[in-house]
Enzyme design. Structure first.
Site, PDB file in Angstrom:
ATOM      1  N   ARG A 286     -19.246 -52.277 -48.326  1.00 52.53           N
ATOM      2  CA  ARG A 286     -19.087 -51.494 -47.095  1.00 52.53           C
ATOM      3  C   ARG A 286     -17.867 -51.967 -46.310  1.00 52.53           C
ATOM      4  O   ARG A 286     -17.132 -51.173 -45.733  1.00 52.53           O
ATOM      5  CB  ARG A 286     -20.334 -51.651 -46.216  1.00 52.53           C
TER       6      ARG A 286
ATOM      7  N   PHE B 278     -25.987 -40.053 -50.458  1.00 51.06           N
ATOM      8  CA  PHE B 278     -27.127 -40.978 -50.622  1.00 51.06           C
ATOM      9  C   PHE B 278     -27.041 -42.051 -49.517  1.00 51.06           C
ATOM     10  O   PHE B 278     -27.027 -43.248 -49.783  1.00 51.06           O
ATOM     11  CB  PHE B 278     -27.129 -41.665 -52.002  1.00 51.06           C
TER      12      PHE B 278
ATOM     13  N   ASP C 140     -28.358 -37.176 -47.299  1.00 58.43           N
ATOM     14  CA  ASP C 140     -29.491 -37.762 -48.023  1.00 58.43           C
ATOM     15  C   ASP C 140     -30.573 -36.685 -48.101  1.00 58.43           C
ATOM     16  O   ASP C 140     -30.691 -35.854 -47.200  1.00 58.43           O
ATOM     17  CB  ASP C 140     -30.035 -38.988 -47.283  1.00 58.43           C
TER      18      ASP C 140
ATOM     19  N   ALA D  36     -28.182 -33.984 -53.209  1.00 59.01           N
ATOM     20  CA  ALA D  36     -26.811 -34.366 -53.560  1.00 59.01           C
ATOM     21  C   ALA D  36     -26.126 -33.319 -54.438  1.00 59.01           C
ATOM     22  O   ALA D  36     -25.008 -32.898 -54.145  1.00 59.01           O
ATOM     23  CB  ALA D  36     -26.826 -35.709 -54.273  1.00 59.01           C
TER      24      ALA D  36
ATOM     25  N   CYS E 190     -26.970 -48.873 -59.582  1.00 57.07           N
ATOM     26  CA  CYS E 190     -27.795 -50.064 -59.359  1.00 57.07           C
ATOM     27  C   CYS E 190     -28.867 -50.176 -60.436  1.00 57.07           C
ATOM     28  O   CYS E 190     -29.846 -50.886 -60.278  1.00 57.07           O
ATOM     29  CB  CYS E 190     -28.413 -50.041 -57.961  1.00 57.07           C
TER      30      CYS E 190
HETATM   31  N1  SAH Z   1     -26.112 -46.113 -49.883  1.00 59.93           N
HETATM   32  C1  SAH Z   1     -27.322 -46.623 -49.279  1.00 59.93           C
HETATM   33  C2  SAH Z   1     -28.436 -46.857 -50.259  1.00 59.93           C
HETATM   34  C3  SAH Z   1     -28.812 -45.641 -51.063  1.00 59.93           C
HETATM   35  S1  SAH Z   1     -30.441 -45.679 -51.652  1.00 59.93           S
HETATM   36  C4  SAH Z   1     -27.014 -47.888 -48.489  1.00 59.93           C
HETATM   37  O1  SAH Z   1     -25.870 -48.373 -48.480  1.00 59.93           O
HETATM   38  O2  SAH Z   1     -27.924 -48.400 -47.863  1.00 59.93           O
HETATM   39  C5  SAH Z   1     -30.582 -44.107 -52.385  1.00 59.93           C
HETATM   40  C6  SAH Z   1     -30.795 -42.962 -51.407  1.00 59.93           C
HETATM   41  O3  SAH Z   1     -30.669 -41.762 -52.168  1.00 59.93           O
HETATM   42  C7  SAH Z   1     -32.178 -42.895 -50.755  1.00 59.93           C
HETATM   43  O4  SAH Z   1     -32.036 -42.881 -49.364  1.00 59.93           O
HETATM   44  C8  SAH Z   1     -32.773 -41.564 -51.246  1.00 59.93           C
HETATM   45  O5  SAH Z   1     -33.499 -40.871 -50.238  1.00 59.93           O
HETATM   46  C9  SAH Z   1     -31.536 -40.786 -51.628  1.00 59.93           C
HETATM   47  N2  SAH Z   1     -31.722 -39.743 -52.647  1.00 59.93           N
HETATM   48  C10 SAH Z   1     -32.451 -39.816 -53.779  1.00 59.93           C
HETATM   49  N3  SAH Z   1     -32.311 -38.672 -54.490  1.00 59.93           N
HETATM   50  C11 SAH Z   1     -31.441 -37.879 -53.815  1.00 59.93           C
HETATM   51  C12 SAH Z   1     -30.883 -36.595 -54.050  1.00 59.93           C
HETATM   52  N4  SAH Z   1     -31.172 -35.902 -55.146  1.00 59.93           N
HETATM   53  N5  SAH Z   1     -30.016 -36.104 -53.142  1.00 59.93           N
HETATM   54  C13 SAH Z   1     -29.696 -36.802 -52.025  1.00 59.93           C
HETATM   55  N6  SAH Z   1     -30.205 -38.016 -51.745  1.00 59.93           N
HETATM   56  C14 SAH Z   1     -31.064 -38.564 -52.627  1.00 59.93           C
END
Ligand code: SAH
Length: 393
Positions: A211, A227, A249, A279, A337
């Site tokens: 970040r 996400f 998200d 997404a 991840c």
């Molecule tokens: N980038 C974040 C962590 C991401 S965790 C950070 O830095 O903290 C993954 C995220 O993806 C979750 O919040 C989940 O709700 C979201 N997610 C899962 N499937 C998704 C989709 N199909 N479209 C959009 N968001 C999604």
């Protein structure tokens, strides 16, 4: 007296190299009366002492805690936790402007089955093995006694991380203290962290350094943080002078958490939007060239080996969308991840996506998990986070 487990002939080799897992197939026999979560003494087939670990029913039968010891030494948890804290201190992670970090990263801190994240004066503890579940009170006590760490509350959150079949029915609860607010500071930025209802321990501390890198590249850019979860990348992008940030998200809870975190750091900010959308849908319908900095940090697409093929296809498809739409001169931060996806496999998936787009793509940075998520050199499985920062012409 704790039970003794003997290994089959030749099965001590990986343990001599200090790999901390013993697979069930390596055991000569399982002693009568042994129960899940018990401490066991492990010996090679010729009787040589190997060490002590937690026993569990499943493919990983023992997780080693102490090599060369018949049982756990007195004050074992207190001393391992102090060592973990000393490492974070040495890394410069315990500061007035940074009170949120991972204190224990399982095998990487020689405590297999245990995860502990620190958020200001609260520690969130996650057990992944029955053995650690049974040690939770000891661990909680030891946590509050580490000097200079300032832990007052210990929240235990293992409802979804312990093997279901072990029937431990753990409750998510405070083992010590209680809820007293949930704002933590990361590199001087504040975050509301919801360990009660949020995913995992409530926050992804593993993206802290990535970040910060994004912050340095965000000046004047229009950012899409896909996400977004708690909005970590968005808040750093705003601090870095981004012209506009859209956080997306598919969870409405995540979207409100992101908005709350933007408001907390930049009250009245009028160049951020938090959007509740899938997404793939968002990436398909957005205009080409709208964003010149895109972050793709999806949940693990391959949670186990059987899902690897589909997971890699998922990464390829997702990244292909970004390459198709990102503005010329755009920067793409893309992550995986999934522990079962290797660095090379991920790079190949992203490479195929880039090739498909026909654009010139260069790798600027190859990212990884930060130092408070250390990898035991004998346990390469501990490496899980990989990322690429790409320049797309
Ligand atoms: N980038 C974040 C962590 C991401 S965790 C950070 O830095 O903290 C993954 C995220 O993806 C979750 O919040 C989940 O709700 C979201 N997610 C899962 N499937 C998704 C989709 N199909 N479209 C959009 N968001 C999604």
């Amino acid at each position: 007296m704790q039970a003794e487990i003997k290994l089959k002939k030749g099965k001590e080799e990986s343990l001599q190299r200090r790999h901390p897992w013993i697979f069930s197939g390596a055991l000569q026999s399982v002693p009568q009366g042994i129960e899940e979560g018990d401490l066991v003494t492990v010996r090679a087939s010729d009787g040589t002492l190997i060490g002590t670990g937690h026993y569990q029913i499943g493919s990983i039968a023992v997780r080693m805690l102490a090599f060369g010891a018949e049982t756990l030494p007195e004050g074992f948890f207190a001393s391992r936790l102090s060592e973990a804290a000393a490492l974070r201190r040495a890394l410069g992670l315990i500061r007035p402007d940074n009170d949120c970090f991972r204190l224990v990263h399982g095998e990487g801190d020689f405590l297999p089955g245990l995860i502990i994240d620190i958020y200001a004066d609260t520690a969130v503890v996650q057990a992944h093995s029955p053995g650690m579940h049974f040690c939770r009170f000891q661990i909680a006590q030891a946590l509050t006694q580490i000097e200079g760490l300032g832990v007052r509350n210990v929240y235990y959150k293992s409802e979804t991380t312990l093997p279901y079949k072990a029937r431990l029915d753990p409750e998510n609860e405070y083992l010590i203290g209680s809820y007293n607010g949930s704002v933590a500071t990361e590199n001087g930025l504040q975050f509301n962290i919801d360990w009660l209802r949020g995913q995992k321990t409530g926050f992804f501390v593993d993206q802290r350094e990535n970040r910060l890198l994004l912050q340095h590249l965000a000046q004047g850019r229009k950012v899409l943080n896909m996400f977004c979860y708690t909005g970590g990348f968005s808040v750093y992008a705003l601090r870095g002078g981004a012209r506009w940030v859209d956080s997306v998200d598919s969870s409405s809870k995540a979207v409100s958490l992101t908005q709350a975190n933007v408001d907390l750091n930049f009250p009245g900010c009028n160049h951020h939007r938090a959007i509740d959308e899938d997404a793939f849908k968002f990436l398909t319908t957005m205009e080409s060239g709208e964003y010149d900095l895109i972050v793709l940090d999806p949940p693990a697409f391959a949670k186990h080996r059987k899902a690897l093929h589909n997971g890699l296809q998922g990464y390829r498809r997702l990244n292909a969308k970004a390459f198709e739409k990102i503005a010329p001169g755009g920067i793409l931060f893309t992550f995986s991840c999934s522990q079962v996806v290797t660095r090379e496999q991920f790079r190949l998936a992203v490479f195929s996506a880039a090739a498909q787009s026909g654009r010139n793509v260069r790798i600027l940075y190859q990212l990884s998990q930060p130092a408070d998520h250390p990898i035991d050199i004998c346990h390469p499985e501990g490496e899980y986070l990989k990322g690429l920062v790409l320049y797309v012409e």
